[in-house]
Design a protein around this motif. Structure first.
Motif, short mmCIF file in Angstrom:
data_model
loop_
_atom_site.label_atom_id
_atom_site.label_comp_id
_atom_site.label_asym_id
_atom_site.label_seq_id
_atom_site.Cartn_x
_atom_site.Cartn_y
_atom_site.Cartn_z
N ARG A 1 0.86 -1.19 0.00
CA ARG A 1 0.00 0.00 0.00
C ARG A 1 0.89 1.24 0.00
O ARG A 1 1.96 1.24 0.63
N GLU A 2 0.47 2.27 -0.67
CA GLU A 2 1.32 3.47 -0.75
C GLU A 2 0.53 4.72 -0.43
O GLU A 2 0.19 5.50 -1.34
N PRO A 3 0.22 4.91 0.85
CA PRO A 3 -0.53 6.12 1.20
C PRO A 3 0.25 7.38 0.83
O PRO A 3 1.46 7.42 0.99
N ARG A 4 -0.50 8.34 0.33
CA ARG A 4 0.11 9.59 -0.10
C ARG A 4 -0.88 10.72 0.19
O ARG A 4 -2.05 10.59 -0.13
N VAL B 16 -6.38 11.72 16.49
CA VAL B 16 -7.59 11.34 15.78
C VAL B 16 -7.16 10.48 14.58
O VAL B 16 -6.27 10.86 13.83
N THR B 17 -7.75 9.30 14.50
CA THR B 17 -7.34 8.36 13.46
C THR B 17 -8.54 8.01 12.59
O THR B 17 -9.61 7.69 13.11
N GLU B 18 -8.35 8.11 11.30
CA GLU B 18 -9.38 7.70 10.34
C GLU B 18 -8.82 6.53 9.53
O GLU B 18 -7.88 6.70 8.76
N ARG B 19 -9.39 5.37 9.74
CA ARG B 19 -8.94 4.20 8.99
C ARG B 19 -10.04 3.82 8.01
O ARG B 19 -11.18 3.59 8.40
N ARG B 20 -9.71 3.80 6.76
CA ARG B 20 -10.73 3.50 5.75
C ARG B 20 -10.03 3.27 4.40
O ARG B 20 -8.83 3.48 4.25
N VAL B 21 -10.84 2.84 3.46
CA VAL B 21 -10.35 2.79 2.08
C VAL B 21 -10.45 4.21 1.54
O VAL B 21 -11.52 4.79 1.47
N TRP B 22 -9.27 4.76 1.24
CA TRP B 22 -9.24 6.16 0.82
C TRP B 22 -9.21 6.24 -0.70
O TRP B 22 -8.60 5.42 -1.37
N ARG B 23 -9.83 7.29 -1.19
CA ARG B 23 -9.81 7.56 -2.63
C ARG B 23 -9.12 8.88 -2.89
O ARG B 23 -9.30 9.84 -2.13
N ARG B 24 -8.37 8.91 -3.95
CA ARG B 24 -7.69 10.14 -4.33
C ARG B 24 -8.67 11.32 -4.33
O ARG B 24 -9.79 11.20 -4.83
N ASP C 157 -3.88 11.57 -1.93
CA ASP C 157 -3.33 11.59 -3.29
C ASP C 157 -3.17 10.19 -3.87
O ASP C 157 -2.60 10.04 -4.95
N SER C 158 -3.60 9.19 -3.11
CA SER C 158 -3.40 7.82 -3.60
C SER C 158 -4.73 7.08 -3.58
O SER C 158 -5.64 7.43 -2.84
N ASP C 159 -4.81 6.06 -4.41
CA ASP C 159 -5.99 5.17 -4.43
C ASP C 159 -5.54 3.80 -4.01
O ASP C 159 -4.48 3.33 -4.44
N ASP C 160 -6.28 3.15 -3.16
CA ASP C 160 -5.94 1.78 -2.81
C ASP C 160 -7.22 1.10 -2.38
O ASP C 160 -8.05 1.70 -1.70
N ASP C 161 -7.38 -0.12 -2.75
CA ASP C 161 -8.60 -0.83 -2.36
C ASP C 161 -8.55 -1.31 -0.92
O ASP C 161 -9.56 -1.71 -0.36
N ARG C 162 -7.34 -1.29 -0.40
CA ARG C 162 -7.21 -1.72 1.00
C ARG C 162 -7.24 -0.49 1.89
O ARG C 162 -6.73 0.57 1.52
N PRO C 163 -7.80 -0.65 3.07
CA PRO C 163 -7.86 0.50 3.96
C PRO C 163 -6.48 0.84 4.53
O PRO C 163 -5.63 -0.03 4.64
N TRP C 164 -6.28 2.06 4.86
CA TRP C 164 -5.14 2.46 5.66
C TRP C 164 -5.55 3.60 6.58
O TRP C 164 -6.59 4.22 6.40
N ALA C 165 -4.72 3.82 7.58
CA ALA C 165 -5.11 4.75 8.65
C ALA C 165 -4.34 6.05 8.54
O ALA C 165 -3.12 6.05 8.37
N LEU C 166 -5.06 7.13 8.64
CA LEU C 166 -4.44 8.45 8.71
C LEU C 166 -4.64 8.96 10.14
O LEU C 166 -5.77 9.10 10.60
N SER C 167 -3.54 9.19 10.82
CA SER C 167 -3.62 9.69 12.20
C SER C 167 -3.11 11.12 12.24
O SER C 167 -2.11 11.46 11.61
N MET C 168 -3.82 11.92 13.00
CA MET C 168 -3.42 13.32 13.15
C MET C 168 -3.42 13.69 14.62
O MET C 168 -4.33 13.32 15.36
N ARG C 169 -2.41 14.41 15.01
CA ARG C 169 -2.29 14.82 16.42
C ARG C 169 -3.20 16.01 16.69
O ARG C 169 -3.23 16.99 15.93
N VAL C 170 -3.92 15.92 17.78
CA VAL C 170 -4.65 17.09 18.29
C VAL C 170 -3.84 17.58 19.49
O VAL C 170 -3.73 16.89 20.50
N PRO C 171 -3.24 18.76 19.37
CA PRO C 171 -2.31 19.21 20.41
C PRO C 171 -2.98 19.33 21.77
O PRO C 171 -4.18 19.59 21.88
N GLY C 172 -2.16 19.19 22.80
CA GLY C 172 -2.65 19.29 24.17
C GLY C 172 -3.28 20.63 24.50
O GLY C 172 -4.16 20.71 25.36
#
Lengths: 638, 638
Positions: A448-451, A506-514, A469-484
């Motif tokens: 998988r090549e998340p971009r 905050v983490t969003e795990r899903r099949v992402w589309r470009r 910026d990437s398409d993949d049929d498999r899910p991947w997780a995007l995590s973002m820090r919410v500062p203290g």
């Protein structure tokens, strides 16, 4: 990690929660940090080279190579390390795409350094020649191992940004490291360096070369420390962290740069050797240090005398030491813990420290530097001499160079490698730790090549748009820090749905589309920040923050005023943005002219005079407009 | 001054507002200071001698005399001066009536010192011999002139307490002083000492010997200072007071002992040379320093790094430096101004400094000492090693000796000569500046002989009864100081009539009859004292004072508590005396255990829990009951 080419990042642990992403995976394309990296590349590197030449610190290597060094050596005992940090900064900058001129300058300095190396690998211009003290004769103050550490880090930077380059730096470093292992190995001198640095450097050198002998030597150095092998000095062995073994200590103490460098090395060793007890110990030290010994800027070290941590809660804003290099050491330590543990609070501290310590040191033009970063300046200072190194760390304005000039080169190497502190990956996807306009791309082990592309005006604008910026049929997780600091009001928007989020991740795990977009919205409206009651030195005061930025009141922003000490903030009116600048409502106190400053009656309250809206300055930007007085912690009215 | 015998006092100006009274005119017969003088005589002097011998600092003179000193010398570059201060302390103690044993010990040390003097009068064990640096080769740090200064002061003490004694000290001193004049006179080295002391000493030596050459040399040293003749060092030339001429400076700055010693010498010179401009300058410096750079204890110097004054209002209580010797220097400076000017505020500061700095340094048993006198101790300390000199000035408990052991000997000479700071005379009568049980008698030029007996339990009892012991048909004036802290409630009773008096001086001029009595009644009820709003470090706090005594909250007085930092004083209830101890009402704050000490909300208020009455300790007496935490400035509740 992605095949044959190493990741171009300064820290590459073999295990841990996150994998770092380097210059190939992350691009910073604009904004606050791109500007600083640009100034660093176009102004600071040349400025450093100029001063290194002018002070003779590179020439020391030439003299050593010619056998002429006896009494002609210039600079302090650690001046070699500034040359190595300069090499490291150039290596990262070349890795970022620096011009061909930089490559040849880099090679020229490497040649001069290499020429001074002795046949057995020893490399230091201060010791061991006729007219000099013998090698390793002053482990407390000689900084020989410390200098080797910086040489190794420069070689690592080079090996990861130009693998296989034929400049010879890696080989010079290897021979120096081998000499250290032979000299200080189990059968060698039972000693250690007064200034930690070799530990983390040897671990990284082991990671780069694959040779575990360096790792073992680093572990030996860490284990040797804390048993009083170094002399008892006026500041106590705590100055060297040699009074308690690192695995028994509960908080950082002593010299703040030394403490952080040692802790960084201890994390490295704990991770590589799977030493959970050691990792637990330094993690606890980090927590205590952040909870009780850290300035609101992220700065560490409150004492001028020994450039050291004060006790718990001893955080005086006036003459705060908060050495630039201690801030950099703190980033190094926290980054290693973040890679090991994944706790977003490490990234919180890194963010705070980068914005309010590391970026405070250099002037806007990148040609002068704060060595210390006080939070309160009471008296107008004078311009340091532009034409000679400053003797004094606590200059009122940034100085072009110092007798002890660790900070400019440390800032330069940090800014040049900053890209590698932005994002990480794990088997599930990407983690964004710092918010910069740019791109992040990574190829996971399973292909998988998340971009993503990040668009943001952060830190002034709280919206962080992450476009996939990437398409993949498999899910991947995007995590973002919410500062203290984003206690209230942060939201995340995905698929048009907005929900509130609190500090953490905050983490969003899903099949992402470009083209899909996640928008994290952070509450960067300016706010008051109150100190814990135990921080005696700022009782009755507030700071003003805006997102991760600490703000300050600087006299050049208040008409007709030299001192900012007679203005009291009305906390009944929150700070607000007026024409792009944060303002607070202040009332003047009319101070009495007195014979004696202690009275039977409480001090007078602020006048009932019409309060003024006073603009604040971002702390990192203060002292760029001539001599001024300044305070971060503002007394409150009433 | 009363004929052939000199007044037995350390400072005898040839003009000025008041004439000092010495050991023959004033007796301290009991109370706070008599007890300290007794401990000083019976314990401290022997303790000092023991350590001087044990550390080899007297033996250095023996080795020098034998020509063996090259590499065998022990101690720091100023260790000779400790021997001289010990001699000075013994001389005063002998003058107070010390036993015959003390006289022979004094003579034995003088013989050893004298034997080391070189044929040309030069006397210093650190410089000029084979294997040593040349004489006068390190004016910044060598302390050679400083050491001569202490030798002269010892000789002056001896000459005034045993005039004509055949021990030879005065002659040794004269030859050393002559060597200084020859070496540093108008045609000699155009230099000055990094540590002022020679200036005031030379003036006093001129007063004792009647030879104005020493006065001229002192004036030359003062005039040379302030033009950058000494090197620029990391602390700046301000450290040496060499950045501005003393007559152009506006406040004391730099190293606090150096600053006060220089100022004392400048007063001496101004008085002797009738240099009104110089006197005006140092008087203004004193006023600014007291108004803005002095702790509530009277202590001076807030910076550990360079043992120096901080800027205006920079008076952090934690790690306050407040060096004992700076307090002594401040007493020296203020006393000279008092003699010159007569302003009772000088005596106010002397009183405050004696009670809260000078008497704080020695332990109750007189065998250990604070070098620095912090106003806030956060952490329980450990007992210093009883068996070796402390490396650290900032010990948590008093230490028996120090590598830099200036304070014990300075305290000893000050306590032994304290009698001479109590009272003065002018043509009209007597002035009482400090209140001690005892007697004062003086023969005025015209033959009147005022004599009084003072009976008082001061400072714990505010009544000071002055009984007239002389009859004279001519009137004379009795002046008594009303301290600056006695803002409300002081009264004076004469002839059965009581009237209120305010801070300053109350003078009764009349024909006095034996047995008549004046009673000054000072309001010594404990009171809250608030800091000026500009002293940022103690905003929101109060101190508690009782007469001239500063009080402190010490953890050993609060059951089950190690830290005193979580107790907040309820200022709605004034401090009160309960069974002889001052108590305040305190409320606990239940501190939160936090990840980060800066919050969106103000710190929690003290709990509504039942407040406790907590006893305070007199600051000078703290740390006599084992490791403890302590604070002088107490946060206020609400």
């Amino acid at each position: 990690m992605t095949g044959t080419a190493p990741t171009a990042a300064p820290v590459l642990p073999n295990r841990g929660r996150f994998r770092p992403l380097g210059l190939a995976e992350v691009r910073i394309t604009g904004g606050f940090w791109a500007e600083r990296q640009s100034v660093n590349a176009t102004a600071t590197l040349g400025h450093i080279e100029h001063w290194l030449e002018r002070e003779g610190w590179i020439r020391n290597f030439d003299l050593a190579a010619r056998g002429d060094l006896g009494h002609g050596r210039r600079g302090r005992e650690f001046s070699d390390s500034e040359v190595y940090k300069f090499l490291e900064a150039m290596a990262w900058e070349i890795g970022r795409g620096g011009d061909a001129g930089l490559e040849s300058r880099f090679r020229a300095v490497v040649r001069r350094v290499a020429a001074a190396q002795e046949p057995d690998g020893y490399l230091n211009t201060k010791f061991g020649r006729r007219g000099q003290e013998p090698r390793w004769s002053d482990l407390e103050w000689g900084h020989e191992l410390y200098c080797v550490g910086h040489l190794l880090q420069a070689a690592v930077a080079r090996a990861r940004t130009r693998p296989g380059a034929d400049d010879g730096l890696l080989e010079v470093a290897r021979r120096a490291a081998d000499n250290v292992c032979e000299t200080f190995g189990p059968a060698g001198i039972d000693g250690l360096c007064g200034h930690p640095e070799i530990e983390t450097a040897l671990v990284e050198f082991a990671r780069t070369t694959g040779d575990d002998r360096y790792l073992a030597q680093a572990a030996l150095f860490v284990d040797r420390r804390g048993h009083g092998r170094l002399s008892d000095i006026e500041f106590g062995r705590e100055y060297f962290q040699d009074e308690i073994p690192v695995r028994r200590a509960t908080v950082l103490r002593g010299h703040a740069v030394r403490a952080n460098y040692l802790a960084a090395g201890a994390v490295d060793i704990a991770v590589e050797l799977k030493d959970a007890a050691l990792l637990d110990a330094v993690r606890d030290q980090w927590r205590s240090t952040v909870a009780r010994r850290t300035y609101v800027t992220g700065g560490q070290g409150s004492r001028h005398q020994d450039e050291a941590f004060g006790g718990d809660w001893v955080l005086p804003p006036d003459r705060a030491y908060s050495e630039t290099c201690a801030g950099i050491g703190s980033v190094m330590f926290a980054w290693r813990l973040l890679l090991a543990d994944g706790d977003p609070r490490y990234a919180d501290l890194i963010e705070r420290t980068l914005f309010n310590v590391v970026s405070t040191s250099p002037s806007a033009d990148g040609r002068s530097f704060f060595y210390t970063n006080t939070l309160h300046r009471r008296e107008l200072g004078t311009e340091p001499d532009a034409d000679r190194p400053s003797l004094r760390a606590a200059a009122s304005l940034r100085a072009p160079w110092f007798e002890v000039s660790c900070c400019p080169t440390n800032v330069a190497r940090t800014l040049a490698s900053l890209t590698s502190y932005v994002a990480t990956a794990d088997d599930e996807g990407l983690q964004l730790h710092q918010y910069v306009p740019g791109t992040v791309a990574y190829r996971l082990a399973d292909g998988r090549e998340p971009r993503v592309t990040v668009a943001t005006g952060y830190p002034h604008d709280g919206r962080i748009r992450v476009r996939i910026d990437s398409d993949d049929d498999r899910p991947w997780a995007l995590s973002m820090r919410v500062p203290g600091w984003a206690v209230r009001g942060a939201t995340v928007t995905v698929d048009g749905r907005t929900r509130p989020v609190g500090p953490g991740v905050v983490t969003e795990r899903r099949v992402w589309r470009r083209g899909e977009e996640v928008v994290l919205s952070l509450p960067v409206a300016p706010r008051f920040t109150y100190p814990d009651a135990r921080v005696d030195a700022v009782r009755g005061c507030v700071a003003v923050e805006q997102g991760p930025l600490v703000l300050a009141l600087e006299s050049v922003d208040v008409a007709g005023v030299d001192t900012v000490d007679d203005l009291y903030v009305d906390t009944g009116h929150p700070p607000r943005l007026v024409d792009g600048r944060v303002t607070v409502r202040c009332r003047p106190v009319h101070q009495r002219d007195l014979d004696w400053p202690y009275h039977a009656d409480p001090a007078p309250a602020p006048a009932d005079a019409e309060p003024d809206e006073v603009p604040l300055v971002e702390y990192h930007a203060w002292a760029n407009r001539g001599p001024s007085t300044m305070r971060v912690w503002l007394p409150t009215a009433g």
